[in-house]
Design a protein around this motif. Structure first.
Motif, PDB file in Angstrom:
ATOM      1  N   ALA A 287     127.811 100.013 109.559  1.00  0.00           N
ATOM      2  CA  ALA A 287     126.972  99.872 108.364  1.00  0.00           C
ATOM      3  C   ALA A 287     126.060  98.656 108.479  1.00  0.00           C
ATOM      4  O   ALA A 287     124.861  98.714 108.145  1.00  0.00           O
ATOM      5  N   ALA A 288     126.599  97.544 108.969  1.00  0.00           N
ATOM      6  CA  ALA A 288     125.795  96.324 109.124  1.00  0.00           C
ATOM      7  C   ALA A 288     124.684  96.539 110.142  1.00  0.00           C
ATOM      8  O   ALA A 288     123.555  96.051 109.963  1.00  0.00           O
ATOM      9  N   TRP A 289     124.992  97.281 111.210  1.00  0.00           N
ATOM     10  CA  TRP A 289     123.987  97.552 112.252  1.00  0.00           C
ATOM     11  C   TRP A 289     122.856  98.413 111.694  1.00  0.00           C
ATOM     12  O   TRP A 289     121.676  98.140 111.940  1.00  0.00           O
ATOM     13  N   VAL A 290     123.196  99.441 110.918  1.00  0.00           N
ATOM     14  CA  VAL A 290     122.180 100.305 110.321  1.00  0.00           C
ATOM     15  C   VAL A 290     121.291  99.513 109.369  1.00  0.00           C
ATOM     16  O   VAL A 290     120.075  99.729 109.317  1.00  0.00           O
ATOM     17  N   ASP A 291     121.876  98.579 108.648  1.00  0.00           N
ATOM     18  CA  ASP A 291     121.097  97.775 107.709  1.00  0.00           C
ATOM     19  C   ASP A 291     120.078  96.887 108.421  1.00  0.00           C
ATOM     20  O   ASP A 291     119.086  96.472 107.811  1.00  0.00           O
ATOM     21  N   GLN A 292     120.311  96.598 109.688  1.00  0.00           N
ATOM     22  CA  GLN A 292     119.319  95.875 110.489  1.00  0.00           C
ATOM     23  C   GLN A 292     118.332  96.834 111.146  1.00  0.00           C
ATOM     24  O   GLN A 292     117.153  96.515 111.308  1.00  0.00           O
ATOM     25  N   LEU A 293     118.819  98.006 111.523  1.00  0.00           N
ATOM     26  CA  LEU A 293     117.984  98.980 112.229  1.00  0.00           C
ATOM     27  C   LEU A 293     116.850  99.516 111.357  1.00  0.00           C
ATOM     28  O   LEU A 293     115.696  99.581 111.801  1.00  0.00           O
ATOM     29  N   VAL A 294     117.151  99.918 110.139  1.00  0.00           N
ATOM     30  CA  VAL A 294     116.164 100.617 109.311  1.00  0.00           C
ATOM     31  C   VAL A 294     114.913  99.770 109.045  1.00  0.00           C
ATOM     32  O   VAL A 294     113.787 100.271 109.194  1.00  0.00           O
ATOM     33  N   PRO A 295     115.021  98.494 108.671  1.00  0.00           N
ATOM     34  CA  PRO A 295     113.792  97.702 108.504  1.00  0.00           C
ATOM     35  C   PRO A 295     112.973  97.595 109.787  1.00  0.00           C
ATOM     36  O   PRO A 295     111.737  97.538 109.731  1.00  0.00           O
ATOM     37  N   TYR A 296     113.652  97.574 110.932  1.00  0.00           N
ATOM     38  CA  TYR A 296     112.930  97.508 112.205  1.00  0.00           C
ATOM     39  C   TYR A 296     112.127  98.793 112.421  1.00  0.00           C
ATOM     40  O   TYR A 296     110.954  98.748 112.824  1.00  0.00           O
ATOM     41  N   LEU A 297     112.744  99.942 112.147  1.00  0.00           N
ATOM     42  CA  LEU A 297     112.048 101.213 112.288  1.00  0.00           C
ATOM     43  C   LEU A 297     110.874 101.297 111.318  1.00  0.00           C
ATOM     44  O   LEU A 297     109.793 101.793 111.665  1.00  0.00           O
ATOM     45  N   GLU A 298     111.064 100.789 110.112  1.00  0.00           N
ATOM     46  CA  GLU A 298     109.998 100.831 109.126  1.00  0.00           C
ATOM     47  C   GLU A 298     108.806  99.976 109.560  1.00  0.00           C
ATOM     48  O   GLU A 298     107.644 100.364 109.371  1.00  0.00           O
ATOM     49  N   GLU A 299     109.088  98.844 110.173  1.00  0.00           N
ATOM     50  CA  GLU A 299     107.986  98.008 110.669  1.00  0.00           C
ATOM     51  C   GLU A 299     107.295  98.676 111.858  1.00  0.00           C
ATOM     52  O   GLU A 299     106.075  98.556 112.020  1.00  0.00           O
ATOM     53  N   ASN A 300     108.061  99.376 112.696  1.00  0.00           N
ATOM     54  CA  ASN A 300     107.439 100.152 113.777  1.00  0.00           C
ATOM     55  C   ASN A 300     106.449 101.162 113.209  1.00  0.00           C
ATOM     56  O   ASN A 300     105.345 101.350 113.733  1.00  0.00           O
TER      57      ASN A 300
END
Length: 392
Positions: A287-300
């Motif tokens: 869950a913690a990893w996904v919470d970091q992943l999604v903002p990164y994808l959104e910035e991409n």
């Protein structure tokens, strides 16, 4: 972990990278793979630890302990999506795609029709064809913001009466739409009106951008819970498709019994590696990893969109979820053969052709943004260059 760290998957047996030359003529030397829905990030430690645990244990034979798998999956659905799943509702399949195919065959016969909103994930059409069923394609339309929306008034006239299932992608692949409560309520009415079962592919449900919320079908459409089959997996969120592990969740007892009889006839049992990877993924660490992943994808997405916003005649659909961007070249003044030549041969980027995703996808390409920012910037730069003449 840093999502910026480049991982070289060439020569590792990665379909995404090792097949881009065979599939699109994009050379390995200098090519950028942006097609198949697979991310390029390094596996997080909790997944590597789970894999190492299997190796260290040294037992690759028959295994038990599936209770822990169900506990992890149900914990995830509850804590991340607010849906309490009864363990008896869940069947484990060889990935989400296998779950969809199994459900279609359990509830329909050859020659029956299955309705889909198109363009949509190309495997829907493939699975319908392979099973001897027929796809009734219901075209999505664009609203004033350029997003896809459903047009149920138009769909009534396209239905033949032979449809048994409505197969949906939620969130939607390739458009990145997160269907709203109003849209899902209208969908439920459509399902009841035409006496359909609903199969919901919710594999991208964890990859939702800020300002949007994925609504799990049983919670959003309780009025048709007795007509509903939910399919999901950890594979897209955590990039573990190689584990071949998915879930079919069926709240209704009668539907569940029909599926179970068909499922048991194949003597289906899950794969050890997929089970352990999913258990590790559906955890507080995951869950913690996904919470970091999604903002990164959104910035991409924002980075990539900036490039296409500057090129006249090329339109990138607004994204609300997933890491798959949907780009329309219809108004750029070039044929799709010319577009493909510029993207594949000149820019050396492998993207998914939209024509394989059903009616309405003919002038589109789908670009996978699940990669390092440096690759996003490089791809954007190349595309801006090869289409620079459109700026006049």
């Amino acid at each position: 972990m840093s999502f910026d760290n480049i991982v070289n998957r060439l020569g590792t047996g990665s379909s995404k990278w090792d097949l881009m030359q065979r599939g699109f003529g994009v050379p390995e030397d200098g090519g950028i793979a942006m097609w198949i829905a697979d991310m390029d990030f390094a596996a997080p430690e909790f997944l590597k630890k789970a894999t190492q645990g299997i190796v260290d244990n040294g037992n690759y034979g028959y295994f038990c302990g599936m209770e822990a798998f169900h506990e992890a999956m149900h914990w995830w659905m509850d804590t991340r999506h607010g849906w309490k799943v009864d363990p008896t509702w869940t069947f484990v399949t060889f990935g989400l795609g296998h779950g969809i195919a199994t459900a279609m065959q359990a509830y329909t016969a050859k020659g029956d029709r299955i309705a889909t909103f198109t363009p949509v994930y190309h495997e829907f059409q493939s699975k319908i064809e392979k099973s001897g069923r027929i796809n009734t394609q219901l075209p999505l339309k664009k609203d004033a913001t350029g997003r896809y929306v459903m047009d149920f008034d138009a769909y009534d006239s396209l239905m033949t009466g032979e449809e048994k299932i409505l197969l949906i992608s939620s969130p939607h692949n390739p458009a990145g739409r997160v269907w709203t409560q109003d849209e899902l309520t209208a969908m439920a009415a459509f399902v009841e009106k035409h006496d359909l079962l609903l199969i919901a592919d919710e594999i991208h449900h964890d990859l939702v951008f800020s300002g949007h919320k994925h609504l799990v079908a049983p919670l959003a459409m309780p009025e048709i819970a007795d007509r509903m089959i939910i399919t999901t997996a950890a594979s897209k969120t955590f990039n573990i498709a190689g584990g071949r592990c998915g879930c079919v969740i069926i709240p209704n007892e009668k539907l569940r019994a029909t599926f179970e009889a068909f499922y048991n006839s194949f003597d289906i049992n899950p794969n050890l590696w997929g089970v352990e990877l999913t258990k590790a993924a559906y955890s507080p660490e995951g869950a913690a990893w996904v919470d970091q992943l999604v903002p990164y994808l959104e910035e991409n997405y924002q980075t990539f969109k900036t490039t296409f916003d500057s090129i006249p005649g090329i339109e990138m659909m607004p994204m609300e979820a997933t890491y798959l961007s949907w780009v329309n070249f219809a108004d750029c003044g070039l044929s799709m053969d010319e577009v493909n030549d510029r993207v594949y041969k000149q820019a050396k980027i492998a993207a998914t052709p939209g024509k394989g995703l059903g009616n309405g996808g003919e002038t589109y390409l789908r670009f996978n943004l699940g990669t390092q920012r440096a690759r996003i910037n490089e791809a954007a730069s190349r595309l801006a260059d090869v289409f620079s003449d459109l700026n006049g």
